[in-house]
Scaffold this motif. Structure first.
Motif, mmCIF file in Angstrom:
data_model
loop_
_atom_site.group_PDB
_atom_site.id
_atom_site.type_symbol
_atom_site.label_atom_id
_atom_site.label_comp_id
_atom_site.label_asym_id
_atom_site.label_seq_id
_atom_site.Cartn_x
_atom_site.Cartn_y
_atom_site.Cartn_z
ATOM 1 N N THR A 191 0.853 -1.187 0.000
ATOM 2 C CA THR A 191 0.000 0.000 0.000
ATOM 3 C C THR A 191 0.888 1.235 0.000
ATOM 4 O O THR A 191 1.842 1.317 0.779
ATOM 5 C CB THR A 191 -0.916 0.023 1.240
ATOM 6 O OG1 THR A 191 -1.744 -1.142 1.233
ATOM 7 C CG2 THR A 191 -1.795 1.264 1.243
ATOM 8 N N LEU A 221 -1.709 -1.181 -4.060
ATOM 9 C CA LEU A 221 -2.766 -0.181 -3.947
ATOM 10 C C LEU A 221 -2.120 1.185 -3.765
ATOM 11 O O LEU A 221 -1.415 1.419 -2.778
ATOM 12 C CB LEU A 221 -3.685 -0.501 -2.766
ATOM 13 C CG LEU A 221 -4.348 -1.886 -2.783
ATOM 14 C CD1 LEU A 221 -5.174 -2.095 -1.522
ATOM 15 C CD2 LEU A 221 -5.213 -2.061 -4.025
ATOM 16 N N GLN A 288 -7.866 5.807 -5.592
ATOM 17 C CA GLN A 288 -7.068 4.584 -5.509
ATOM 18 C C GLN A 288 -6.773 4.043 -6.907
ATOM 19 O O GLN A 288 -7.675 3.903 -7.737
ATOM 20 C CB GLN A 288 -7.827 3.533 -4.706
ATOM 21 C CG GLN A 288 -7.082 2.206 -4.535
ATOM 22 C CD GLN A 288 -7.987 1.125 -3.983
ATOM 23 O OE1 GLN A 288 -8.921 0.687 -4.643
ATOM 24 N NE2 GLN A 288 -7.717 0.701 -2.756
ATOM 25 N N VAL A 290 -5.300 0.667 -8.656
ATOM 26 C CA VAL A 290 -5.058 -0.745 -8.365
ATOM 27 C C VAL A 290 -4.202 -1.351 -9.471
ATOM 28 O O VAL A 290 -4.537 -1.246 -10.657
ATOM 29 C CB VAL A 290 -6.386 -1.520 -8.243
ATOM 30 C CG1 VAL A 290 -6.116 -3.008 -7.981
ATOM 31 C CG2 VAL A 290 -7.254 -0.933 -7.136
#
Length: 298
Positions: A191, A221, A288, A290
């Motif tokens: 992340t 992410l 976000q 991905v």
């Protein structure tokens, strides 16, 4: 009068007693002090702030008292209390902590109290290098359950702790600081938060995945505080991988409106899917991106 506690019972009570209460009780009893040193000290959260303070839940050592405008007698009294607490903490063979937070510590020598910590989670914030905090972390802590790095300077990811920690979060505090070597990182989950201009090169990450492969389920992410940030990265991806644009039908996600999505072949059985979405946090919207390795059957 009830009978006194047996040693095993007393040990159990002290070990799980609130750290502030434990310190105040044992510091007033010589017999308890001898027992106390042999019993692990357990803390929920330990915070180190610059060279100024160390707090263990609601028990705090502070070096800031020297800056107060108080008379010499009062200053001496506070000094004695602080030194007593410092000695108590530094004499512990180890302190068990669920979460350690180290804030704005540039060098290990800055830390006002030298501790040996066994922890599950480590967060360094605006430290010059998270490795400077490692002398305080007992080897029994590794692999960590969670590592969060918020740094003003660039992060070098080629470190065994980053490779082995269960949950790794990188967070940025200013723009134009790259994460060096992130494309070579062999992590299944990662992340990255608060991404600003110049922090992450997503194109380089994808190119390395295409060249060297990653296992199925690998997922990075990337979180952006502003829409313009994710749009800039998607623009770079579109420029490089426009031929692999794909609507990603079958992926049950509310995609970012009018943003390109990609399905990039990695090998005959695996592909990389890339898409943007909005995430509603407590007080604002974050964006976000991905990056995920999935089966070509999906």
């Amino acid at each position: 009068m009830p009978p006194p506690l047996s040693y095993p019972a007393l040990k159990l009570v002290l070990e799980y007693l609130d750290v502030k209460k434990r310190y105040h009780i044992t510091s007033r009893n010589c017999a308890l002090q001898k027992i106390d040193k042999k019993i692990p000290l357990r803390v929920g959260t330990l915070i180190i702030w610059k060279d100024s303070s160390v707090s263990l839940d609601d028990l705090e050592y502070s070096a800031e008292y020297t800056k107060r405008k108080i008379n010499r007698e009062e200053l001496l009294k506070i000094h004695v209390v602080n030194e007593k607490l410092k000695k108590y903490l530094e004499e512990r063979p180890n302190i068990h902590v669920d979460h350690v937070g180290i804030y704005s510590v540039k060098f290990y020598e800055q830390v006002p109290v030298k501790l040996n910590l066994i922890t599950n989670k480590l967060h360094t914030f605006c430290c010059s290098d998270f490795r400077n905090s490692l002398p305080m972390i007992d080897s029994r802590s590794f692999p960590l359950k969670k590592l969060k790095l918020t740094q003003e300077e660039s992060i070098d990811v080629d470190h065994p702790i980053i490779h082995t920690t269960e949950d790794v979060i990188f967070q940025f505090s200013k723009r134009n600081e790259l994460i060096r070597g992130i494309e070579k990182l062999q992590r299944k989950k990662l992340t990255i938060q608060n991404i600003m201009n110049g922090n992450v090169d997503a194109v380089r990450i994808i190119k390395d995945w295409m060249k060297n492969g990653r296992e199925i389920g690998t997922e990075y992410l990337l979180y952006f505080p502003f829409n313009v940030g994710i749009k800039g990265v998607l623009k770079d991806l579109k420029r490089e991988f426009d031929e692999f644009r794909n609507n990603l039908k079958g992926v049950n996600v509310r995609f970012l409106k009018r943003a390109p999505r990609f399905s990039i072949p990695m090998c005959p059985t695996l592909k990389i899917i890339i898409y943007g979405t909005e995430i509603q946090s407590k007080d604002r919207t974050v964006y976000q991106l991905v990056l995920k390795v999935v089966s070509t059957d999906e």
